[in-house]
Scaffold this motif. Structure first.
Motif, PDB file in Angstrom:
ATOM      1  N   THR A 294       0.816  -1.214   0.000  1.00 25.56           N
ATOM      2  CA  THR A 294       0.000   0.000   0.000  1.00 25.56           C
ATOM      3  C   THR A 294       0.852   1.266   0.000  1.00 25.56           C
ATOM      4  O   THR A 294       0.333   2.362   0.112  1.00 25.56           O
ATOM      5  CB  THR A 294      -0.952   0.021   1.218  1.00 25.56           C
ATOM      6  OG1 THR A 294      -0.181  -0.099   2.423  1.00 25.56           O
ATOM      7  CG2 THR A 294      -1.948  -1.108   1.147  1.00 25.56           C
TER       8      THR A 294
ATOM      9  N   SER B 200      -8.256   1.086  10.842  1.00 29.17           N
ATOM     10  CA  SER B 200      -7.847   0.826   9.458  1.00 29.17           C
ATOM     11  C   SER B 200      -7.038   1.984   8.885  1.00 29.17           C
ATOM     12  O   SER B 200      -6.088   1.775   8.128  1.00 29.17           O
ATOM     13  CB  SER B 200      -9.076   0.553   8.590  1.00 29.17           C
ATOM     14  OG  SER B 200      -9.756  -0.596   9.051  1.00 29.17           O
ATOM     15  N   SER B 201      -7.416   3.200   9.245  1.00 25.16           N
ATOM     16  CA  SER B 201      -6.641   4.364   8.807  1.00 25.16           C
ATOM     17  C   SER B 201      -5.212   4.281   9.324  1.00 25.16           C
ATOM     18  O   SER B 201      -4.243   4.514   8.582  1.00 25.16           O
ATOM     19  CB  SER B 201      -7.299   5.656   9.315  1.00 25.16           C
ATOM     20  OG  SER B 201      -8.576   5.832   8.755  1.00 25.16           O
TER      21      SER B 201
ATOM     22  N   LYS C 298      -3.611   1.555  10.278  1.00 29.08           N
ATOM     23  CA  LYS C 298      -2.938   0.407   9.667  1.00 29.08           C
ATOM     24  C   LYS C 298      -2.476   0.725   8.247  1.00 29.08           C
ATOM     25  O   LYS C 298      -1.334   0.427   7.868  1.00 29.08           O
ATOM     26  CB  LYS C 298      -3.883  -0.799   9.664  1.00 29.08           C
ATOM     27  CG  LYS C 298      -3.308  -2.049   9.008  1.00 29.08           C
ATOM     28  CD  LYS C 298      -2.100  -2.580   9.776  1.00 29.08           C
ATOM     29  CE  LYS C 298      -1.559  -3.846   9.144  1.00 29.08           C
ATOM     30  NZ  LYS C 298      -0.322  -4.305   9.833  1.00 29.08           N
ATOM     31  N   LEU C 299      -3.351   1.319   7.452  1.00 29.88           N
ATOM     32  CA  LEU C 299      -2.981   1.664   6.080  1.00 29.88           C
ATOM     33  C   LEU C 299      -1.859   2.699   6.049  1.00 29.88           C
ATOM     34  O   LEU C 299      -0.948   2.619   5.215  1.00 29.88           O
ATOM     35  CB  LEU C 299      -4.201   2.171   5.315  1.00 29.88           C
ATOM     36  CG  LEU C 299      -5.302   1.137   5.054  1.00 29.88           C
ATOM     37  CD1 LEU C 299      -6.552   1.819   4.492  1.00 29.88           C
ATOM     38  CD2 LEU C 299      -4.819   0.043   4.104  1.00 29.88           C
TER      39      LEU C 299
ATOM     40  N   GLU D 141       0.387   3.067   8.388  1.00 33.76           N
ATOM     41  CA  GLU D 141       1.588   2.337   8.828  1.00 33.76           C
ATOM     42  C   GLU D 141       2.253   1.624   7.657  1.00 33.76           C
ATOM     43  O   GLU D 141       3.479   1.498   7.596  1.00 33.76           O
ATOM     44  CB  GLU D 141       1.175   1.324   9.904  1.00 33.76           C
ATOM     45  CG  GLU D 141       2.302   0.480  10.470  1.00 33.76           C
ATOM     46  CD  GLU D 141       1.774  -0.572  11.422  1.00 33.76           C
ATOM     47  OE1 GLU D 141       2.127  -1.753  11.244  1.00 33.76           O
ATOM     48  OE2 GLU D 141       0.992  -0.224  12.331  1.00 33.76           O
ATOM     49  N   GLU D 142       1.436   1.166   6.707  1.00 37.89           N
ATOM     50  CA  GLU D 142       1.962   0.460   5.541  1.00 37.89           C
ATOM     51  C   GLU D 142       2.354   1.406   4.407  1.00 37.89           C
ATOM     52  O   GLU D 142       2.718   0.968   3.317  1.00 37.89           O
ATOM     53  CB  GLU D 142       0.942  -0.564   5.058  1.00 37.89           C
ATOM     54  CG  GLU D 142       0.709  -1.684   6.074  1.00 37.89           C
ATOM     55  CD  GLU D 142      -0.026  -2.871   5.500  1.00 37.89           C
ATOM     56  OE1 GLU D 142      -0.525  -2.777   4.366  1.00 37.89           O
ATOM     57  OE2 GLU D 142      -0.092  -3.893   6.195  1.00 37.89           O
TER      58      GLU D 142
ATOM     59  N   ALA E 248      -8.949  -4.234  10.981  1.00 39.89           N
ATOM     60  CA  ALA E 248      -8.031  -3.433  10.169  1.00 39.89           C
ATOM     61  C   ALA E 248      -7.082  -4.324   9.368  1.00 39.89           C
ATOM     62  O   ALA E 248      -6.719  -3.996   8.233  1.00 39.89           O
ATOM     63  CB  ALA E 248      -7.236  -2.476  11.056  1.00 39.89           C
ATOM     64  N   GLU E 249      -6.702  -5.457   9.937  1.00 39.66           N
ATOM     65  CA  GLU E 249      -5.836  -6.394   9.209  1.00 39.66           C
ATOM     66  C   GLU E 249      -6.557  -6.935   7.972  1.00 39.66           C
ATOM     67  O   GLU E 249      -5.950  -7.105   6.908  1.00 39.66           O
ATOM     68  CB  GLU E 249      -5.421  -7.554  10.122  1.00 39.66           C
ATOM     69  CG  GLU E 249      -4.507  -7.161  11.266  1.00 39.66           C
ATOM     70  CD  GLU E 249      -3.090  -6.838  10.823  1.00 39.66           C
ATOM     71  OE1 GLU E 249      -2.749  -7.110   9.650  1.00 39.66           O
ATOM     72  OE2 GLU E 249      -2.330  -6.308  11.649  1.00 39.66           O
TER      73      GLU E 249
ATOM     74  N   ALA F  71      -6.638  -4.143   5.387  1.00 38.05           N
ATOM     75  CA  ALA F  71      -5.327  -3.991   4.752  1.00 38.05           C
ATOM     76  C   ALA F  71      -5.074  -5.098   3.729  1.00 38.05           C
ATOM     77  O   ALA F  71      -4.488  -4.852   2.668  1.00 38.05           O
ATOM     78  CB  ALA F  71      -4.232  -3.988   5.817  1.00 38.05           C
TER      79      ALA F  71
ATOM     80  N   ALA G 158      -7.008  -4.330   0.681  1.00 34.39           N
ATOM     81  CA  ALA G 158      -6.457  -3.139   0.026  1.00 34.39           C
ATOM     82  C   ALA G 158      -5.115  -3.408  -0.638  1.00 34.39           C
ATOM     83  O   ALA G 158      -4.543  -2.507  -1.253  1.00 34.39           O
ATOM     84  CB  ALA G 158      -6.303  -2.010   1.043  1.00 34.39           C
ATOM     85  N   SER G 159      -4.635  -4.637  -0.529  1.00 31.70           N
ATOM     86  CA  SER G 159      -3.304  -4.961  -1.031  1.00 31.70           C
ATOM     87  C   SER G 159      -3.373  -5.881  -2.248  1.00 31.70           C
ATOM     88  O   SER G 159      -4.414  -6.448  -2.584  1.00 31.70           O
ATOM     89  CB  SER G 159      -2.486  -5.650   0.066  1.00 31.70           C
ATOM     90  OG  SER G 159      -2.913  -6.997   0.240  1.00 31.70           O
TER      91      SER G 159
END
Length: 252
Positions: free
Chosen positions: A3, A21-22, A24-25, A27-28, A225-226, A229, A232-233
């Motif tokens: 991401t 989730s915000s 986590k995303l 963070e990535e 959130a995991e 993510a 979203a990947s």
């Protein structure tokens, strides 16, 4: 990371699954546009992202209003030029009670946020994604969207509608480089679920059946959130129109 440097719009970003989730995303490596009705909590999410070294900005919006939805889409495109990930997450729960006692204003309140809000988000974000040649959408449905839950008939109907919108959008845009999936959380430890116990106390109404948390606990927002993510990947690259159930066995 998959991401990294992507632009992610998250509605309902001020709390619960949206906030987790915000973070986590971000963070990535994604840049976050945090959308929420509540200015204070939305800006708090932005601050938390920035504290962990991420990039984010806040847009206040009522997701049931077309002008507000177009505004958060336009502000994102003006700043970043694109939308790579759209977590179409904002939602509310209804007051528990028999179907025949649901008032029309309660019906309208639930449907406006949970269905119209998701529809409007799809309507305007998909236009951007189609022009840019691709994107990822994750809608938040619910276990109540794949089976009935006692005494929340309108909420259940709204989440069934989210599942329907997810599948329809996935089918329409599958050949345009856009994947559309949904998550179906069971009980999640958020302010929304915390309010349910208080609803029972204040109303004096308790459903004949209550959800069976088979793991003996609610999920934590980070666990959802995991899943977001993942969707979203690129790891979910062959998934579209999927309804990912994350419920600790609730629907078994």
């Amino acid at each position: 990371m998959t991401t990294s440097a992507k632009i992610a719009v998250v509605t309902g970003a001020g709390s619960g699954i949206g906030r987790a989730s915000s973070l986590k995303l971000a963070e990535e490596g994604a840049k976050i546009v945090a959308v929420d009705f509540n200015k204070e909590t939305g800006e708090e999410t932005v601050r938390l992202i920035q504290e962990q070294g991420g990039e984010a900005f806040f847009v206040q919006a009522n997701v049931a209003l077309s002008d507000d939805v177009q505004n958060y889409v336009n502000k994102t495109v003006e700043k970043y030029g694109r939308i790579d990930i759209f977590f179409n997450n904002a939602g509310i729960i209804q007051k528990f009670g028999p179907l025949t006692e649901v008032q029309e204003d309660e019906y309208d309140r639930i449907m406006n946020v949970n269905v119209k809000g998701v529809f409007l988000g799809l309507k305007y974000v998909l236009q951007v994604m189609e022009k840019q040649g691709g994107g990822l959408v994750i809608n938040t449905a619910s276990t109540a969207g794949i089976r009935s839950e006692h005494s929340v008939s309108v909420y259940s109907a709204s989440k069934h509608a989210v599942v329907g919108l997810t599948k329809s959008a996935a089918l329409e845009y599958v050949k345009k480089g856009i994947r559309v999936n949904a998550i179906c959380p069971g009980g999640v430890q958020t302010a929304l679920t915390d309010s349910v116990t208080e609803m029972f106390k204040t109303s004096g109404f308790v459903p004949e059946e209550v959800p069976n948390m088979r793991m003996g606990r609610y999920a934590q927002p980070d666990e959802l959130a995991e899943a977001v993510a993942f969707l979203a990947s690129d790891k979910s690259g062959y998934m579209t129109g999927s309804v990912l159930v994350v419920d600790g066995g609730l629907t078994l």
